[in-house]
Design an enzyme around this catalytic site. Sequence first.
Site, PDB file in Angstrom:
ATOM      1  N   GLN A   1     -29.422  73.121  -6.267  1.00  0.00           N
ATOM      2  CA  GLN A   1     -29.661  72.506  -4.959  1.00  0.00           C
ATOM      3  C   GLN A   1     -29.076  73.337  -3.814  1.00  0.00           C
ATOM      4  O   GLN A   1     -29.666  73.417  -2.734  1.00  0.00           O
ATOM      5  CB  GLN A   1     -29.071  71.087  -4.972  1.00  0.00           C
ATOM      6  CG  GLN A   1     -29.459  70.273  -3.757  1.00  0.00           C
ATOM      7  CD  GLN A   1     -28.907  68.864  -3.827  1.00  0.00           C
ATOM      8  OE1 GLN A   1     -28.832  68.269  -4.905  1.00  0.00           O
ATOM      9  NE2 GLN A   1     -28.523  68.319  -2.696  1.00  0.00           N
TER      10      GLN A   1
ATOM     11  N   CYS B   1     -33.761  71.562 -12.260  1.00  0.00           N
ATOM     12  CA  CYS B   1     -32.465  72.226 -12.350  1.00  0.00           C
ATOM     13  C   CYS B   1     -32.545  73.352 -13.360  1.00  0.00           C
ATOM     14  O   CYS B   1     -33.106  73.212 -14.442  1.00  0.00           O
ATOM     15  CB  CYS B   1     -31.358  71.222 -12.659  1.00  0.00           C
ATOM     16  SG  CYS B   1     -30.683  71.254 -14.298  1.00  0.00           S
ATOM     17  N   GLU B   2     -31.997  74.502 -12.968  1.00  0.00           N
ATOM     18  CA  GLU B   2     -32.150  75.685 -13.807  1.00  0.00           C
ATOM     19  C   GLU B   2     -31.242  75.663 -15.026  1.00  0.00           C
ATOM     20  O   GLU B   2     -31.395  76.475 -15.920  1.00  0.00           O
ATOM     21  CB  GLU B   2     -31.898  76.952 -12.985  1.00  0.00           C
ATOM     22  CG  GLU B   2     -30.478  77.150 -12.523  1.00  0.00           C
ATOM     23  CD  GLU B   2     -30.338  78.393 -11.648  1.00  0.00           C
ATOM     24  OE1 GLU B   2     -31.359  78.900 -11.148  1.00  0.00           O
ATOM     25  OE2 GLU B   2     -29.186  78.846 -11.472  1.00  0.00           O
ATOM     26  N   HIS B   3     -30.315  74.701 -15.056  1.00  0.00           N
ATOM     27  CA  HIS B   3     -29.418  74.650 -16.214  1.00  0.00           C
ATOM     28  C   HIS B   3     -30.004  73.866 -17.369  1.00  0.00           C
ATOM     29  O   HIS B   3     -29.772  74.201 -18.519  1.00  0.00           O
ATOM     30  CB  HIS B   3     -28.079  74.004 -15.809  1.00  0.00           C
ATOM     31  CG  HIS B   3     -27.409  74.714 -14.683  1.00  0.00           C
ATOM     32  ND1 HIS B   3     -26.929  74.069 -13.567  1.00  0.00           N
ATOM     33  CD2 HIS B   3     -27.174  76.028 -14.480  1.00  0.00           C
ATOM     34  CE1 HIS B   3     -26.402  74.955 -12.737  1.00  0.00           C
ATOM     35  NE2 HIS B   3     -26.550  76.144 -13.261  1.00  0.00           N
ATOM     36  N   HIS B   4     -30.731  72.807 -17.069  1.00  0.00           N
ATOM     37  CA  HIS B   4     -31.236  71.929 -18.131  1.00  0.00           C
ATOM     38  C   HIS B   4     -32.750  71.768 -18.130  1.00  0.00           C
ATOM     39  O   HIS B   4     -33.304  71.071 -18.972  1.00  0.00           O
ATOM     40  CB  HIS B   4     -30.608  70.527 -17.995  1.00  0.00           C
ATOM     41  CG  HIS B   4     -29.114  70.530 -18.060  1.00  0.00           C
ATOM     42  ND1 HIS B   4     -28.327  70.552 -16.931  1.00  0.00           N
ATOM     43  CD2 HIS B   4     -28.261  70.534 -19.121  1.00  0.00           C
ATOM     44  CE1 HIS B   4     -27.041  70.558 -17.289  1.00  0.00           C
ATOM     45  NE2 HIS B   4     -26.977  70.555 -18.603  1.00  0.00           N
TER      46      HIS B   4
ATOM     47  N   CYS C   1     -30.428  65.459 -14.876  1.00  0.00           N
ATOM     48  CA  CYS C   1     -29.498  65.983 -15.895  1.00  0.00           C
ATOM     49  C   CYS C   1     -28.152  65.275 -15.820  1.00  0.00           C
ATOM     50  O   CYS C   1     -27.375  65.321 -16.774  1.00  0.00           O
ATOM     51  CB  CYS C   1     -29.335  67.495 -15.771  1.00  0.00           C
ATOM     52  SG  CYS C   1     -28.505  68.016 -14.265  1.00  0.00           S
TER      53      CYS C   1
ATOM     54  N   HIS D   1     -30.018  64.083  -9.636  1.00  0.00           N
ATOM     55  CA  HIS D   1     -30.286  65.028 -10.726  1.00  0.00           C
ATOM     56  C   HIS D   1     -30.431  64.278 -12.047  1.00  0.00           C
ATOM     57  O   HIS D   1     -29.480  63.636 -12.504  1.00  0.00           O
ATOM     58  CB  HIS D   1     -29.139  66.039 -10.827  1.00  0.00           C
ATOM     59  CG  HIS D   1     -29.080  66.984  -9.661  1.00  0.00           C
ATOM     60  ND1 HIS D   1     -29.273  68.335  -9.797  1.00  0.00           N
ATOM     61  CD2 HIS D   1     -28.894  66.768  -8.337  1.00  0.00           C
ATOM     62  CE1 HIS D   1     -29.189  68.924  -8.610  1.00  0.00           C
ATOM     63  NE2 HIS D   1     -28.952  67.987  -7.708  1.00  0.00           N
TER      64      HIS D   1
HETATM   65  N1  LIG Z   1     -23.878  73.287  -8.444  1.00  0.00           N
HETATM   66  C1  LIG Z   1     -24.901  72.739  -9.070  1.00  0.00           C
HETATM   67  N2  LIG Z   1     -24.757  72.329 -10.333  1.00  0.00           N
HETATM   68  C2  LIG Z   1     -25.814  71.772 -10.926  1.00  0.00           C
HETATM   69  C3  LIG Z   1     -27.049  71.586 -10.317  1.00  0.00           C
HETATM   70  N3  LIG Z   1     -27.886  70.991 -11.203  1.00  0.00           N
HETATM   71  C4  LIG Z   1     -27.155  70.793 -12.329  1.00  0.00           C
HETATM   72  N4  LIG Z   1     -25.904  71.264 -12.172  1.00  0.00           N
HETATM   73  C5  LIG Z   1     -24.727  71.293 -13.063  1.00  0.00           C
HETATM   74  O1  LIG Z   1     -24.736  72.436 -13.871  1.00  0.00           O
HETATM   75  C6  LIG Z   1     -23.617  72.293 -14.740  1.00  0.00           C
HETATM   76  C7  LIG Z   1     -23.830  73.045 -16.031  1.00  0.00           C
HETATM   77  O2  LIG Z   1     -22.651  72.891 -16.720  1.00  0.00           O
HETATM   78  P1  LIG Z   1     -22.418  73.296 -18.255  1.00  0.00           P
HETATM   79  O3  LIG Z   1     -21.045  72.818 -18.644  1.00  0.00           O
HETATM   80  O4  LIG Z   1     -22.760  74.733 -18.443  1.00  0.00           O
HETATM   81  O5  LIG Z   1     -23.561  72.455 -18.976  1.00  0.00           O
HETATM   82  P2  LIG Z   1     -23.430  71.096 -19.815  1.00  0.00           P
HETATM   83  O6  LIG Z   1     -22.505  71.268 -20.965  1.00  0.00           O
HETATM   84  O7  LIG Z   1     -24.825  70.672 -20.153  1.00  0.00           O
HETATM   85  O8  LIG Z   1     -22.760  70.126 -18.747  1.00  0.00           O
HETATM   86  P3  LIG Z   1     -22.859  68.553 -18.538  1.00  0.00           P
HETATM   87  O9  LIG Z   1     -24.048  68.294 -17.649  1.00  0.00           O
HETATM   88  O10 LIG Z   1     -21.573  68.185 -17.860  1.00  0.00           O
HETATM   89  O11 LIG Z   1     -23.033  67.904 -19.885  1.00  0.00           O
HETATM   90  C8  LIG Z   1     -23.430  70.794 -14.885  1.00  0.00           C
HETATM   91  O12 LIG Z   1     -22.174  70.468 -14.329  1.00  0.00           O
HETATM   92  C9  LIG Z   1     -24.567  70.187 -14.039  1.00  0.00           C
HETATM   93  O13 LIG Z   1     -24.202  68.962 -13.440  1.00  0.00           O
HETATM   94  C10 LIG Z   1     -27.172  72.037  -8.973  1.00  0.00           C
HETATM   95  O14 LIG Z   1     -28.227  71.945  -8.327  1.00  0.00           O
HETATM   96  N5  LIG Z   1     -26.085  72.602  -8.403  1.00  0.00           N
HETATM   97 ZN   LIG Z   2     -29.065  70.224 -14.855  1.00  0.00          ZN
END
Ligand SMILES: Nc1nc2c(ncn2[C@@H]2O[C@H](COP(=O)(O)OP(=O)(O)OP(=O)(O)O)[C@@H](O)[C@H]2O)c(=O)[nH]1
Ligand SMILES: [Zn+2]
Length: 199
Positions: free
Chosen positions: A128, A87-90, A158, A156
């Site tokens: 995804q 996942c590109e966010h974490h 994360c 996921h």
């Molecule tokens: N749409 C989508 N979201 C994703 C995917 N992988 C991870 N995420 C979400 O990316 C979001 C990033 O949200 P942020 O609020 O910026 O990050 P955060 O504070 O770490 O969020 P939490 O995971 O809720 O603790 C989260 O809601 C994750 O669940 C994906 O493949 N698709």
């Molecule tokens: Zn993530």
Amino acid sequence: MAYHKKEYYDQDVTEGMMDAYRRIIELAGEDTGREGLVKTPERAAKAMQFNTQGYTLDAVAILNSARFREDVSEMVIVKDIELYSMCEHHLHPFYGKAHIAYIPNGYITGLSKLARVVDVFARRLQVQERLTTQVLDALRESLNPLGVAVVIEAKHLCMMMRGVQKQNSVTTTSAFYGEFLDNHVTRNEFLKLIGSSLS
Ligand SMILES: Nc1nc2c(ncn2[C@@H]2O[C@H](COP(=O)(O)OP(=O)(O)OP(=O)(O)O)[C@@H](O)[C@H]2O)c(=O)[nH]1
Ligand SMILES: [Zn+2]
């Protein structure tokens, strides 16, 4: 970009990533000189390159490399293609299965190439939803089929080992083109065949 089986480990990239991982390990409070950690920056650098090797690969070239002229117009389905992505966010893994179907329009492709195309896009920093549409678009471009359907089901990390900490949620994404959009009978046949709860 040509379809080639790249040696994943570029020396300059490995060294740059090793410096970065050494720093991360230190900042996490560990001793990079500890026996078990001495080789960790290099291992992690190679693992990261493996997990992002998709950037060096061309999905359409892969599909075209085994494209055959064939006058069939029955749905072709490959289901349960396992995938590992990040996942590109974490930078945490997500993993699961992809199900792909297409309806040929004069051309078919090698079955293994469908699974390879999943890896081309999975082995990148991803969400995804984008992964799902990129697989669909590559098939459209290579085969000009009458229809394409892609469903991905994934868990996921994360959402499991951190953050909201939900262990059993599964995310399902789908993308449809052509016959699968226009004809609900075709779409439902596909969803039934893959055993999806979407049907
Ligand atoms: N749409 C989508 N979201 C994703 C995917 N992988 C991870 N995420 C979400 O990316 C979001 C990033 O949200 P942020 O609020 O910026 O990050 P955060 O504070 O770490 O969020 P939490 O995971 O809720 O603790 C989260 O809601 C994750 O669940 C994906 O493949 N698709
Ligand atoms: Zn993530």
